[in-house]
Design a protein around this motif. Sequence first.
Motif: not given
Length: 124
Positions: A4, A24, A29, A32, A34, A98, A111
């Motif tokens: 990231l 990302a 992506f 995930y 965020m 993420a 995270y």
Amino acid sequence: QVQLVESGGGLVQAGGSLRLSCVASGRTFSLYAMGWFRQVPGKEREFVARISASGGSTYYADSVKGRVTISRDNAKNTVFLEMNSLKPEDTAVYYCAATRLTGARTGRSDYGDWGQGTQVTVSS
């Protein structure tokens, strides 16, 4: 693992606006959720906002609700944080993160992948 990279921070006067971006790479992506967090020296990293993997669900900290909007563009592997009516107390390093976990995840330990942060400074 997701890599990231945040950008968009800077110096702004109180009442101004900034738009942070986080790009990302490394994994899919769109799988995930965020989050955005912020941290000032000597304090714990604080939850700011979260968006689900699809973008259909968002969640905000009370301290920023109504002033901040989180959004994402899965086609561009990017999550955004639009911040308006900024206050000096919004000054911090802002991090995107993420997670594969669902639900309103507000804890730092929820995270697994983090960016390096971008500095936001709001002058009075």
